[in-house]
Structure formats: structure tokens, C-alpha cells
Design an enzyme around this catalytic site. Structure first.
Site, PDB file in Angstrom:
ATOM      1  CD  GLN A 152     -28.021 -27.461  23.259  1.00 59.20           C
ATOM      2  OE1 GLN A 152     -27.228 -28.221  22.712  1.00 59.20           O
ATOM      3  NE2 GLN A 152     -28.026 -27.282  24.564  1.00 59.20           N
TER       4      GLN A 152
ATOM      5  CG  ASN B   9     -65.909 -13.684  33.170  1.00 63.76           C
ATOM      6  OD1 ASN B   9     -66.578 -12.663  32.990  1.00 63.76           O
ATOM      7  ND2 ASN B   9     -65.566 -14.116  34.381  1.00 63.76           N
TER       8      ASN B   9
ATOM      9  CG  HIS C 252     -61.489   6.513  13.224  1.00 64.68           C
ATOM     10  ND1 HIS C 252     -60.192   6.980  13.238  1.00 64.68           N
ATOM     11  CD2 HIS C 252     -61.912   6.674  11.934  1.00 64.68           C
ATOM     12  CE1 HIS C 252     -59.863   7.421  12.039  1.00 64.68           C
ATOM     13  NE2 HIS C 252     -60.885   7.228  11.217  1.00 64.68           N
TER      14      HIS C 252
ATOM     15  CE  LYS D 216     -67.574 -10.739  35.543  1.00 64.34           C
ATOM     16  NZ  LYS D 216     -67.050  -9.652  34.751  1.00 64.34           N
TER      17      LYS D 216
ATOM     18  CB  SER E  82     -67.589 -14.491  38.337  1.00 62.07           C
ATOM     19  OG  SER E  82     -67.236 -13.962  39.596  1.00 62.07           O
TER      20      SER E  82
ATOM     21  CD  GLU F 232     -61.172 -12.377  29.139  1.00 65.32           C
ATOM     22  OE1 GLU F 232     -60.544 -11.820  30.049  1.00 65.32           O
ATOM     23  OE2 GLU F 232     -62.262 -12.953  29.327  1.00 65.32           O
TER      24      GLU F 232
ATOM     25  CG  ASN G 251     -22.253 -28.767  14.096  1.00 66.74           C
ATOM     26  OD1 ASN G 251     -22.637 -28.961  15.248  1.00 66.74           O
ATOM     27  ND2 ASN G 251     -21.075 -28.231  13.808  1.00 66.74           N
TER      28      ASN G 251
ATOM     29  CB  SER H 165     -30.390 -29.695  23.780  1.00 70.41           C
ATOM     30  OG  SER H 165     -29.644 -30.662  23.070  1.00 70.41           O
TER      31      SER H 165
HETATM   32  N1  ARG Z   1     -27.584 -30.269  20.748  1.00 72.10           N
HETATM   33  C1  ARG Z   1     -27.097 -29.465  19.669  1.00 72.10           C
HETATM   34  C2  ARG Z   1     -28.193 -28.556  19.159  1.00 72.10           C
HETATM   35  O1  ARG Z   1     -29.281 -28.719  19.577  1.00 72.10           O
HETATM   36  C3  ARG Z   1     -26.657 -30.333  18.552  1.00 72.10           C
HETATM   37  C4  ARG Z   1     -25.490 -29.785  17.828  1.00 72.10           C
HETATM   38  C5  ARG Z   1     -24.353 -29.802  18.701  1.00 72.10           C
HETATM   39  N2  ARG Z   1     -23.140 -29.639  18.022  1.00 72.10           N
HETATM   40  C6  ARG Z   1     -22.037 -29.350  18.670  1.00 72.10           C
HETATM   41  N3  ARG Z   1     -20.972 -29.248  18.004  1.00 72.10           N
HETATM   42  N4  ARG Z   1     -22.039 -29.174  19.953  1.00 72.10           N
HETATM   43  O2  ARG Z   1     -27.959 -27.667  18.359  1.00 72.10           O
END
Ligand code: ARG
Length: 472
Positions: free
Chosen positions: A329, A292, A163, A290, A284, A297, A117, A30
Site C-alpha cells: 500500500q 536569485n 574538470h 540580488k 533579496s 535551485e 489486490n 489509504s
Molecule cells: N488499499 C490497498 C492498497 O492500496 C488495496 C489492496 C488491499 N488488499 C488487501 N488485501 N488488504 O494496496
């Protein structure tokens, strides 16, 4: 990073004999997005280490080295000097590994009594708190722009629609103030989300708490949280705070989308209510005439992304048993994207509102085509001629048909023509047929009379622009 003989991960590779598959090295990390949490991660680690030292879990000298090392790492990342490794998966392990390089053995003591965690959710809650505060300030800026333009145009008459048909005359200021209310509720919702977000999961450890004598009240207070979370399993297993924030963003995006839909209509040739500035339009490449409304949008279009992020989060969480699952994650990318997107959309909308030119003559021309004071005529028949409303409605409809056939406005009909429909109609009816009279008469609280709108603007300034926190 990896064990020299097996290629297994050094952080946990004690019982691993082979390296991860190439595709595992792609799907698992991640760090590609959670590097954005480095400031929060380092702040939480510093607080955690300080607490461990206060509690006698680690030595004071180790804590000092950890603090200095983490400060150095924050500087390195600020300056773009630290190269992140995907083999270290996430920001948490990248920081810890770098700390080991800088201070050696004491780095290994930092992770006592915590888990990635609780670390990951703590970082995210800290990030969310700042993101909510920044977004609140941006929405306030939009409300300010709307309020300023509304006070310029508290008396500028435009058609009010139901409406998508001309209904009754309103003022442009009144119309803009409707959005001030919507964005105000968006800010209130964010304030509520902030309250539920601002609690500290740090110390929940993997899921069950820890046997070390930690002080969660201390870490919560140091990090500016209102209190520690109550339940260690909920601490690492909950994601409703992120879902809630993404709902707040989605509702905001939908409100922005409605306003920007109106902007695109208002500047179209059929309406000509406003003109957008050069700064927020494009030409445009083929059609020289134009101009726009691309920014409007795009704001409308980006709403889909934001709602998509909410959907991704809800579906991701839906089937998960307690507690942490790696699925979670996936909470970060939609969150980062949604917050970035709505921030941009609010800013673009603010710019358009500030810059747009109002064209009262275009509003008036559209209004006159729609017999907008028919209700006022029916009300006059009730008030001045004592006719029951249901009958007055019928008589008025026949007068409207007459004006339609002649191709004129109600106020341009002559008295004889109206009396041919109902002889009880008298000269004073003309006082109510002008749109100016119609808006002036709607003085009920929250109504469109210019003076009433000016009072509403004053209350809105107090409520939304004063320097005090928004209540949820
Ligand atoms: N990279 C993980 C996340 O973004 C962190 C927690 C990971 N914990 C684990 N037991 N793999 O949630």
C-alpha cells in the site's frame, strides 16, 4: 461502515467482535491518497461488471444498475460531493459502499471474481499509463524549447569545460543540444516503462485466479491494455513497474538537476553567460542588488525527493515474499509525489530556457582567459610542421606559459614570441588561434561546428518533435 453492536467493519467484520484501535484507524487506511485513483477504479469496475454480465456471471439488469450507479459516483466525486470514510480504508471500498447506498443489493455482486489486490494494481497501472503520457508531452516541450534556443545560438561561441576548466571552444547551441539527447533518452526509457506497465492484472483476483468463467482478454482490451498479465501471483505481487517508473523519474530529475546547476553557474557574477528573466528569479529582502535563480535551485533541490521515492519503493519491495503484502500500500504516495515533482521541474526548466537572455560577451571573456585554442595550435604544429603530437603538445604548453606570463590570449602573442619557443612556427598559425576557426573546424559527425550543429538540430526536430510515438 461498522457493525452496530461490535463496531467491527461491515465489509469483513463477520468474525470480528471488536472495533479497530484508534491508532489502527490511522495507520491502516489509504483513502487519504488513493482517492486519486477514483476515475481508474470506476472505469475498471465498469469493465469488470460488463464482463461478468457478458459471461453470464451476473444478470444483465444488475450490470445496468451497477453501470448507472458507478457513473453517478464518478460525477459525485468529480464535483467533490462524496465524503470519503477512513473506516472504509481505501477508494475501492468507499466506491463500493456508496454504490450499495445508491443501488442496494446488486452492488454486492460487483466484487464477484475479483479482489482488492488485482483491483488496486489495475487502477495503478491505468494511472501510470496516463501519467507517463502526460510526462512525455511535458519533456517534449522542454526539448522543443532547447532546440529553438539552440538554433538561435548554433554559432554563439562559449567555453566548453572538462574538470570545470576551460577546455575547447564550443557553441551554446551545441551545449543545449547535449541536453536534448539526455531528455530524449529519458523519453525512450519512459516508453519502455509504459510497455511493461500496459498489461492488465484484472482477474488475477486475490492471487490464484478465480473459478468463475471470466474473460480477461475482454477486460484487458476494453481498458486499452496490450494484453492480460500471464501469472496471477506475479499480477498482484509485482511492483517493479513502479520502481522502473520511479527510476525513469529519478534519471530525468538528475538530468534536470545538472542543467539547472549550469543555469545557476551561468547567471552568477563569475560567469555572466546568461541572465534569467524576472519571472523565474527572486530578489533579496536585504540585498537590493540580488537576483536569485530560485527556480533553478529548487529544481536541483527537488531531485533528492524524487530519488528518495525510488529508494522508498525499492526498500519497501526488497524483503517481500509472494504475493500481496500490506506493505505494498506504500507504493502510491512516492509514485504520486515523484510524478508531480518531476512534472513541475520540467515545466519550470522549460520556462527558464525559453526566457533566458544569452550574453555572448560574457562567454567570450571567460573563454579568452582559458587559452581554449591550445589544442588547435598543437594540431597545427602536427599538420603544418610535421612535428609528432607529443612534442607539439610540449611546445604548445610552453607557448601557453608565455601568454600567461604576458597576460594575453594566444592569438594576441606576436609571431616572434612564438618562434622563440619553436622556429618552425609560421604566419599561418594565426588562422587557427581564433576560437571562431576552432569551432568551425570541428565538423566531425556530432561535433560543434555551427553547420554541423544546424544539421544535428534538423535531425533532432525529426526525431523528437515529429508527431509519432517514441520507441523504447
Ligand atoms: N488499499 C490497498 C492498497 O492500496 C488495496 C489492496 C488491499 N488488499 C488487501 N488485501 N488488504 O494496496
Amino acid at each position: 461502515m461498522s457493525d452496530q453492536t461490535t463496531g467491527a467493519n461491515k465489509m469483513w467484520g463477520g468474525r470480528f467482535t471488536t472495533a479497530p484501535a484508534d491508532v489502527m484507524r490511522k495507520i491502516n487506511p489509504s483513502i487519504g491518497f488513493d482517492y486519486r485513483l477514483y476515475r481508474q477504479d470506476i472505469a475498471a469496475s465498469k469493465t469488470h461488471a460488463a464482463m461478468l454480465a457478458r459471461q453470464g456471471v451476473i444478470a444483465g439488469a444488475d450490470n445496468e444498475r451497477i453501470q448507472a450507479g458507478l457513473d453517478q459516483i464518478r460525477g459525485e466525486i468529480d464535483r467533490g460531493e462524496l465524503k470519503f470514510s477512513i473506516d472504509l480504508e481505501d477508494i475501492h471500498m468507499n466506491v463500493e459502499a456508496r454504490l450499495k447506498e445508491i443501488i442496494g443489493e446488486p452492488a454486492g455482486r460487483l466484487h464477484t471474481a475479483r479482489s482488492r489486490n488485482d483491483q488496486a494494481v489495475t487502477d495503478v497501472r491505468l494511472w501510470m499509463r496516463d501519467a507517463i503520457d502526460a510526462l512525455d508531452g511535458t519533456i517534449r516541450g522542454l526539448q522543443q524549447a532547447l532546440i529553438e534556443r539552440a538554433s538561435e545560438h548554433a554559432g554563439t561561441i562559449m567555453p566548453g569545460f572538462t574538470h570545470m576548466q576551460v577546455a575547447q571552444p564550443v557553441t551554446f547551441g551545441h551545449h543545449l543540444m547535449a541536453y536534448v539527447e539526455m531528455f530524449g533518452r529519458d523519453r525512450e526509457r519512459l516508453a519502455g516503462a509504459r510497455q511493461r506497465t500496459n498489461v492488465s492484472p484484472l482477474g488475477a483476483a486475490a492471487l490464484a485466479g478465480t473459478a468463475f468463467p471470466i474473460d480477461r482478454q475482454f477486460t484487458a482490451a476494453e481498458l486499452g491494455f496490450a494484453r492480460p498479465t500471464e501469472n496471477s501471483m506475479d499480477s498482484v505481487g509485482a511492483r517493479d513497474h513502479i520502481c522502473e517508473l520511479l527510476f525513469c523519474c529519478s534519471m530525468l530529475a538528475v538530468h534536470l538537476s545538472r542543467l539547472n546547476e549550469e543555469i545557476t553557474l551561468w547567471c552568477s557574477d563569475g560567469f555572466r553567460f546568461i541572465a534569467l528573466s524576472d519571472a523565474f528569479t527572486t530578489g533579496s529582502s536585504i540585498m537590493p542588488q540580488k537576483r536569485n535563480p530560485d527556480a533553478a535551485e529548487l529544481v536541483r533541490g527537488k531531485t533528492g525527493r524524487v530519488v528518495g521515492s525510488l529508494t522508498a519503493m525499492l526498500v519497501m519491495v526488497k524483503g517481500l515474499p509472494m504475493t500481496f503484502m500490506k506493505d505494498m500500500q506504500e507504493d502510491k504516495e512516492p509514485m504520486f509525489d515523484a510524478l508531480e515533482t518531476v512534472g513541475l521541474c520540467v515545466a519550470a526548466t522549460t520556462g527558464m530556457i525559453r526566457d533566458l537572455t544569452v550574453r555572448p560577451e560574457g562567454m567570450r571573456a571567460f573563454l579568452d582567459r582559458g587559452f581554449p585554442t591550445a589544442t588547435d595550435l598543437a594540431d597545427w604544429l602536427v599538420r603544418e610542421a610535421g612535428i609528432p603530437f607529443r612534442d607539439a603538445h610540449h611546445i604548445t604548453a610552453r607557448i601557453v606559459a608565455l601568454a600567461e606570463a604576458k597576460g594575453c590570449t594566444l592569438q594576441a602573442l606576436d609571431l616572434d614570441a612564438m618562434r622563440s619557443v619553436d622556429p618552425r612556427i609560421g604566419e599561418t598559425v594565426f588562422e587557427v588561434l581564433a576560437p571562431e576557426h576552432s569551432v568551425r573546424s570541428r565538423r566531425s559527425y556530432g561535433g560543434t561546428a555551427p553547420d554541423t550543429v544546424r544539421e544535428a538540430i534538423e535531425r533532432a526536430r525529426q526525431r523528437w518533435l515529429a508527431d509519432k510515438p517514441i520507441q523504447s
